[in-house]
Scaffold this active site. Structure first.
Site, PDB file in Angstrom:
ATOM      1  N   ASP A  48       0.895  -1.192   0.048  1.00  0.00           N
ATOM      2  CA  ASP A  48      -0.155   0.009  -0.007  1.00  0.00           C
ATOM      3  C   ASP A  48       1.008   1.261  -0.052  1.00  0.00           C
ATOM      4  O   ASP A  48       2.115   1.144   0.256  1.00  0.00           O
ATOM      5  CB  ASP A  48      -0.876   0.040   1.167  1.00  0.00           C
ATOM      6  CG  ASP A  48      -1.989  -0.753   1.135  1.00  0.00           C
ATOM      7  OD1 ASP A  48      -2.570  -1.505   0.091  1.00  0.00           O
ATOM      8  OD2 ASP A  48      -2.776  -1.068   2.269  1.00  0.00           O
ATOM      9  N   LYS A  70      -4.333   2.976  -2.646  1.00  0.00           N
ATOM     10  CA  LYS A  70      -5.234   3.247  -1.658  1.00  0.00           C
ATOM     11  C   LYS A  70      -5.029   4.674  -0.881  1.00  0.00           C
ATOM     12  O   LYS A  70      -4.393   4.612   0.014  1.00  0.00           O
ATOM     13  CB  LYS A  70      -5.231   2.309  -0.767  1.00  0.00           C
ATOM     14  CG  LYS A  70      -6.303   1.098  -1.219  1.00  0.00           C
ATOM     15  CD  LYS A  70      -7.519   0.966  -0.610  1.00  0.00           C
ATOM     16  CE  LYS A  70      -7.662  -0.219   0.369  1.00  0.00           C
ATOM     17  NZ  LYS A  70      -6.916  -0.780   1.321  1.00  0.00           N
ATOM     18  N   MET A 183      -6.400   8.883  10.202  1.00  0.00           N
ATOM     19  CA  MET A 183      -7.266   9.485   9.041  1.00  0.00           C
ATOM     20  C   MET A 183      -8.048  10.581   9.202  1.00  0.00           C
ATOM     21  O   MET A 183      -9.116  10.795   8.574  1.00  0.00           O
ATOM     22  CB  MET A 183      -8.065   8.335   8.393  1.00  0.00           C
ATOM     23  CG  MET A 183      -7.324   7.140   7.951  1.00  0.00           C
ATOM     24  SD  MET A 183      -8.491   5.965   7.244  1.00  0.00           S
ATOM     25  CE  MET A 183      -8.720   5.018   8.479  1.00  0.00           C
TER      26      MET A 183
HETATM   27  N1  SAH Z   1      -3.027   0.090   9.669  1.00  0.00           N
HETATM   28  C1  SAH Z   1      -2.373   1.241  10.000  1.00  0.00           C
HETATM   29  C2  SAH Z   1      -3.485   2.493   9.805  1.00  0.00           C
HETATM   30  C3  SAH Z   1      -3.810   2.541   8.363  1.00  0.00           C
HETATM   31  S1  SAH Z   1      -5.009   3.804   8.228  1.00  0.00           S
HETATM   32  C4  SAH Z   1      -1.772   1.319  11.260  1.00  0.00           C
HETATM   33  O1  SAH Z   1      -2.198   0.219  12.040  1.00  0.00           O
HETATM   34  O2  SAH Z   1      -0.989   2.099  11.715  1.00  0.00           O
HETATM   35  C5  SAH Z   1      -3.877   5.054   7.904  1.00  0.00           C
HETATM   36  C6  SAH Z   1      -3.733   6.315   8.687  1.00  0.00           C
HETATM   37  O3  SAH Z   1      -2.936   5.739   9.745  1.00  0.00           O
HETATM   38  C7  SAH Z   1      -3.218   7.861   8.422  1.00  0.00           C
HETATM   39  O4  SAH Z   1      -4.318   8.398   7.799  1.00  0.00           O
HETATM   40  C8  SAH Z   1      -2.741   8.377   9.575  1.00  0.00           C
HETATM   41  O5  SAH Z   1      -3.914   8.698  10.396  1.00  0.00           O
HETATM   42  C9  SAH Z   1      -2.162   7.072  10.267  1.00  0.00           C
HETATM   43  N2  SAH Z   1      -0.562   6.802  10.091  1.00  0.00           N
HETATM   44  C10 SAH Z   1      -0.102   5.728   9.526  1.00  0.00           C
HETATM   45  N3  SAH Z   1       1.213   5.842   9.455  1.00  0.00           N
HETATM   46  C11 SAH Z   1       1.404   7.016  10.146  1.00  0.00           C
HETATM   47  C12 SAH Z   1       2.717   7.789  10.217  1.00  0.00           C
HETATM   48  N4  SAH Z   1       3.692   7.482   9.846  1.00  0.00           N
HETATM   49  N5  SAH Z   1       2.600   9.252  10.586  1.00  0.00           N
HETATM   50  C13 SAH Z   1       1.509   9.758  11.032  1.00  0.00           C
HETATM   51  N6  SAH Z   1       0.302   9.056  10.728  1.00  0.00           N
HETATM   52  C14 SAH Z   1       0.399   7.716  10.461  1.00  0.00           C
END
Ligand code: SAH
Length: 266
Positions: A48, A70, A183
């Site tokens: 992704d 995505k 998000m």
């Molecule tokens: N499965 C992922 C989340 C997917 S939804 C997890 O467990 O982290 C995607 C959201 O995750 C983004 O919109 C943001 O809110 C957050 N996110 C993921 N990686 C990030 C990062 N390095 N810094 C800030 N927000 C992050």
């Protein structure tokens, strides 16, 4: 050697397997050992947009890489197409790694993909990853719980449908609780407004962290009342994680990760 049971069917050499692997928030040092081993062995890696380029460096050079995309409003492959792709690759007998940012079971649609595999009788395993709440909060030096400030922590998605976040607002304004919003960047003004409308103090601390754990990390802190303006001024871009609660006060005192220093190390 023990005799085979009468009803035993040896696995077909042509049957592949899908490993649903969490890639963590960005810093490749946060990958699990199992994730690294699988990335080295994979024949195909379907990943992704949230997976960092530094993590992809661990993928075997001979593996086929497929970008499943995505980004918000810009789905490169639709979810059904991704599901069908995973089934078809496994049926070709491939060792497939389905690589997702953070942890696949936290706002990652990992469950849906596994349901599609299970329905088709495809073998799979899950490798958890460091989810953004945990990884990003660590690098932003904001403990999600702390005996003086928060005894519980709640993870929600701030993804807006038709401009309104369908959240259980009263459950988000409890005292001594940290709220982590995945998000939620686009909906931040609405989120701050709703929290205050449901009784949260305008001065409640809030942090928005862009690109947590990698060199481009930015942390903006403020309060519910001034945060939308601060975030707009800072020009933050997705992915951003929002953390709300008194624990945010600890950021200034504990900040340890120096993104610019990380940049120089590379
Ligand atoms: N499965 C992922 C989340 C997917 S939804 C997890 O467990 O982290 C995607 C959201 O995750 C983004 O919109 C943001 O809110 C957050 N996110 C993921 N990686 C990030 C990062 N390095 N810094 C800030 N927000 C992050």
């Amino acid at each position: 050697m023990a005799p085979l049971k009468a009803d035993y069917t040896p696995p077909s050499p042509a049957s592949g397997r899908v490993y649903l692997v969490g890639a963590g928030p960005g810093d490749p040092e946060l990958l699990t050992l199992r994730a690294v081993r699988l990335l080295e062995q994979a024949q195909v890696v379907v990943y992704d947009h949230l997976v960092s380029s530094a993590v992809l460096e661990f993928v075997s050079p001979t593996a086929q890489r497929i970008f499943a995309g995505k980004r918000r409003n810009e789905h490169t492959l639709r979810q059904e197409q991704i599901n069908a792709l995973l089934v078809s690759l496994a049926r070709q007998g491939k060792l497939v790694v389905r690589l997702k940012g953070g942890d696949p079971f936290i706002f990652g649609r990992g469950g849906e993909e596994l349901q599609a595999l299970a329905a088709q009788g495809i073998a799979f395993e899950v490798v958890p990853g460091v989810t953004a709440a945990s990884g990003v909060a660590s690098y932003a030096a904001i403990p999600l719980t702390h005996r003086d400030y928060a005894q519980s922590c709640i993870f929600v998605t701030g993804h807006l449908k038709d401009g309104t976040a369908d959240l259980d607002w009263p459950s988000l304004v409890r005292r001594h609780q940290t709220v982590v919003i995945y998000m939620g960047l686009g909906g931040l003004p609405e989120i701050c407004r709703q929290l205050m409308a449901h009784g949260a103090a305008p001065g409640l601390p809030i942090a928005v962290v862009q690109d947590g754990s990698i060199a481009s990390q930015k942390v903006v802190t403020g309060t519910l009342i001034d945060m939308p303006q601060r975030v707009a001024q800072a020009g933050l871009k997705s992915p951003c994680l929002t953390i709300i609660g008194d624990v945010v006060r600890l950021h200034d005192e504990l900040a340890w990760f120096k993104p610019q220093a990380a940049l120089k190390e590379i």
